[in-house]
Motif scaffolding. Sequence first.
Motif, PDB file in Angstrom:
ATOM      1  N   ALA A 120      22.320 -12.433 -44.265  1.00  0.00           N
ATOM      2  CA  ALA A 120      22.737 -11.809 -45.524  1.00  0.00           C
ATOM      3  C   ALA A 120      21.533 -11.406 -46.362  1.00  0.00           C
ATOM      4  N   LEU A 121      20.329 -11.684 -45.865  1.00  0.00           N
ATOM      5  CA  LEU A 121      19.091 -11.413 -46.586  1.00  0.00           C
ATOM      6  C   LEU A 121      18.504 -10.065 -46.206  1.00  0.00           C
ATOM      7  N   ALA A 122      18.023  -9.320 -47.175  1.00  0.00           N
ATOM      8  CA  ALA A 122      17.280  -8.096 -46.886  1.00  0.00           C
ATOM      9  C   ALA A 122      16.005  -8.464 -46.146  1.00  0.00           C
ATOM     10  N   SER A 123      15.576  -7.601 -45.255  1.00  0.00           N
ATOM     11  CA  SER A 123      14.411  -7.923 -44.424  1.00  0.00           C
ATOM     12  C   SER A 123      13.147  -8.065 -45.238  1.00  0.00           C
ATOM     13  N   LYS A 124      12.977  -7.192 -46.246  1.00  0.00           N
ATOM     14  CA  LYS A 124      11.777  -7.264 -47.073  1.00  0.00           C
ATOM     15  C   LYS A 124      12.005  -6.489 -48.354  1.00  0.00           C
ATOM     16  N   ASP A 125      11.478  -6.995 -49.446  1.00  0.00           N
ATOM     17  CA  ASP A 125      11.541  -6.301 -50.731  1.00  0.00           C
ATOM     18  C   ASP A 125      10.130  -5.858 -51.098  1.00  0.00           C
ATOM     19  N   PRO A 126       9.828  -4.568 -51.024  1.00  0.00           N
ATOM     20  CA  PRO A 126       8.461  -4.102 -51.311  1.00  0.00           C
ATOM     21  C   PRO A 126       8.035  -4.293 -52.756  1.00  0.00           C
ATOM     22  N   ASP A 127       9.019  -4.515 -53.658  1.00  0.00           N
ATOM     23  CA  ASP A 127       8.675  -4.708 -55.067  1.00  0.00           C
ATOM     24  C   ASP A 127       8.205  -6.131 -55.371  1.00  0.00           C
ATOM     25  N   TYR A 128       8.580  -7.075 -54.496  1.00  0.00           N
ATOM     26  CA  TYR A 128       8.249  -8.481 -54.782  1.00  0.00           C
ATOM     27  C   TYR A 128       6.752  -8.712 -54.602  1.00  0.00           C
ATOM     28  N   GLN A 129       6.165  -9.428 -55.554  1.00  0.00           N
ATOM     29  CA  GLN A 129       4.738  -9.716 -55.510  1.00  0.00           C
ATOM     30  C   GLN A 129       4.519 -11.213 -55.301  1.00  0.00           C
ATOM     31  N   ASN A 130       3.903 -11.564 -54.181  1.00  0.00           N
ATOM     32  CA  ASN A 130       3.597 -12.962 -53.914  1.00  0.00           C
ATOM     33  C   ASN A 130       2.491 -13.441 -54.837  1.00  0.00           C
ATOM     34  N   LYS A 131       2.598 -14.683 -55.263  1.00  0.00           N
ATOM     35  CA  LYS A 131       1.559 -15.277 -56.101  1.00  0.00           C
ATOM     36  C   LYS A 131       0.499 -15.901 -55.206  1.00  0.00           C
ATOM     37  N   ALA A 132      -0.735 -15.504 -55.413  1.00  0.00           N
ATOM     38  CA  ALA A 132      -1.815 -15.976 -54.547  1.00  0.00           C
ATOM     39  C   ALA A 132      -2.260 -17.374 -54.954  1.00  0.00           C
ATOM     40  N   GLY A 133      -2.806 -18.096 -53.992  1.00  0.00           N
ATOM     41  CA  GLY A 133      -3.347 -19.418 -54.259  1.00  0.00           C
ATOM     42  C   GLY A 133      -2.367 -20.517 -53.911  1.00  0.00           C
ATOM     43  N   HIS A 134      -2.879 -21.739 -53.856  1.00  0.00           N
ATOM     44  CA  HIS A 134      -2.061 -22.906 -53.528  1.00  0.00           C
ATOM     45  C   HIS A 134      -0.993 -23.124 -54.590  1.00  0.00           C
ATOM     46  N   SER A 135       0.168 -23.628 -54.176  1.00  0.00           N
ATOM     47  CA  SER A 135       1.260 -23.927 -55.105  1.00  0.00           C
ATOM     48  C   SER A 135       1.312 -25.426 -55.375  1.00  0.00           C
ATOM     49  N   PRO A 136       0.734 -25.866 -56.476  1.00  0.00           N
ATOM     50  CA  PRO A 136       0.721 -27.314 -56.760  1.00  0.00           C
ATOM     51  C   PRO A 136       2.047 -27.786 -57.352  1.00  0.00           C
ATOM     52  N   GLY A 137       2.216 -29.116 -57.344  1.00  0.00           N
ATOM     53  CA  GLY A 137       3.390 -29.730 -57.945  1.00  0.00           C
ATOM     54  C   GLY A 137       3.068 -30.258 -59.332  1.00  0.00           C
ATOM     55  N   TRP A 138       4.017 -30.985 -59.917  1.00  0.00           N
ATOM     56  CA  TRP A 138       3.895 -31.455 -61.301  1.00  0.00           C
ATOM     57  C   TRP A 138       3.824 -32.974 -61.347  1.00  0.00           C
ATOM     58  N   LYS A 139       2.859 -33.476 -62.097  1.00  0.00           N
ATOM     59  CA  LYS A 139       2.717 -34.921 -62.237  1.00  0.00           C
ATOM     60  C   LYS A 139       3.915 -35.529 -62.963  1.00  0.00           C
ATOM     61  N   TYR A 140       4.395 -34.831 -63.977  1.00  0.00           N
ATOM     62  CA  TYR A 140       5.458 -35.388 -64.824  1.00  0.00           C
ATOM     63  C   TYR A 140       6.731 -34.546 -64.737  1.00  0.00           C
ATOM     64  N   GLY A 141       6.860 -33.750 -63.707  1.00  0.00           N
ATOM     65  CA  GLY A 141       8.026 -32.897 -63.554  1.00  0.00           C
ATOM     66  C   GLY A 141       7.858 -31.572 -64.270  1.00  0.00           C
ATOM     67  N   TYR A 142       8.661 -30.577 -63.842  1.00  0.00           N
ATOM     68  CA  TYR A 142       8.525 -29.219 -64.391  1.00  0.00           C
ATOM     69  C   TYR A 142       8.883 -29.155 -65.867  1.00  0.00           C
TER      70      TYR A 142
END
Length: 493
Positions: free
Chosen positions: A192-214
């Motif tokens: 049900a997913l589109a193969s690719k969205d050319p408008d979407y921009q990936n965020k570069a760099g590592h994705s860290p988590g939160w010490k105390y929650g979002y």
Amino acid sequence: MSAFKYIFQILLALNYVCTVFSNEKIVIVGAGASGIATATKLLENGFNNIIILEAECRIGGRIHTVSLNGTSVDLGAEWCDGQKGNVVYDKLEELDLLNMLRHEHFPVQFYSSSRSNISYEFSKELTNVFKMVHDGIEESTDSLGDVFQKRYNQQISELYKTKPEKFHIAQQANNYWAHLLLRTSGSSSWHALASKDPDYQNKAGHSPGWKYGYISFLDALMKKYPDTAHQLPIDDKIHLNKEVIKITYTDDSAPVTILCSDKSMYTAKHVVVTSSLGVLKQKVESLFEPKLDENKIKAIKNIGFGSVVKVFVTFNEKWWGNLPGFNFIWTDEDRAASSSKFQRGPRNQKGESWIVDIFYVFAIPDSNILLCYFTGEMVTLLETMDELILKDGLHYTFNLFLGHFYDIPKPLILIRSNWKSNPHFYGTNSFPSLVSTREDRRNLGIPILNFKEELVIQFAGEATSVNHYSSVQGAIESGYRAADKLIKLYKKT
């Protein structure tokens, strides 16, 4: 005219502008990331006549941090998605609060339900094959599932044509990749997913988590953290347990009327609607009077909206040691036998037990807590399934995959998300469906104006973001966008 009188008239004019700022009421529907972002930016720019109506008994929306055995865990959004081009990360950096984030390691090692050995090196190799195939997918009329499977099967056939054992494992990993892609999209099926969205921009760099929650990020936005002495005057503007059921507007300059389920009513010059796309899908025909224009209704119907279930379980000991978690590959034989081996709980359309949807297990740092994700067709059933069955199914599956390595105790405390069955959300995030177009998100974000071209209703939230949908970043950006339009409007006054 004397200089004194001239200055006095200027001061009167400035006072009039300030009066306009304070008297024109603004109602924000929803106290999630986009609603809080809208409110904080308005407050920082001199707008004080603001009300935020929140259907839940808490703020945060799809950011929901809770405490489990003294550890902060996120039932909703959990990652700071990348470090470049990310308004969340940039805001923390601006406030010198990057210490709120923590580097987290993600599991690489794959384990088979047959207990056959999958080496760490081959696990990394499989992940690299996935990335290569996924990153190379181009826009197509076919679904992501169809395109990925075709490219992936071609790739592993070529790579492992003389290595039948590796080819067999790589082939069975297809189900894992499907779940992984559904985890990020929330869709019930990768077909049900589109193969690719050319408008979407990936965020570069590592994705860290939160010490105390979002939720700590929203505290930072409201300036409650790190020093409450400087917090914005927002608390008394938030009205909880206020589910909006009708928004009535006209084509003239009459105020917008907002009716809540408890019969309370509010009026406003401007309204910012930050409700989830799931709510808009369910209530688009009844929520607005008059009804929205055809393009906006089409956008609401076309853009996909799905859900993921997160299940946190605690144990009396950290039996996995320092491992960051596990990736599970089910063999075809074990999938087929799952409903006879573990007979309790729902089954999918193929007659397989719900346990075959256990695929990714993440260890919460510095705790005795494991996080399991569930995606796909049985999300709603898993949200409401008997807790004891859920615990026993997890215990059975952990032993199936890992019992030859570890002595695995039974889970103690279990908590899970219920986004899909919650009528204030109906899911977790939007995604590009096979029928949605590039214009749909733009149309969803277009404001409603009256005949005088005055701003009446705006729409914000991650689903209205063209480039960063399905993320807190997109939600924050959309809230800032709504606030900026109001700020710009009154700067002209």
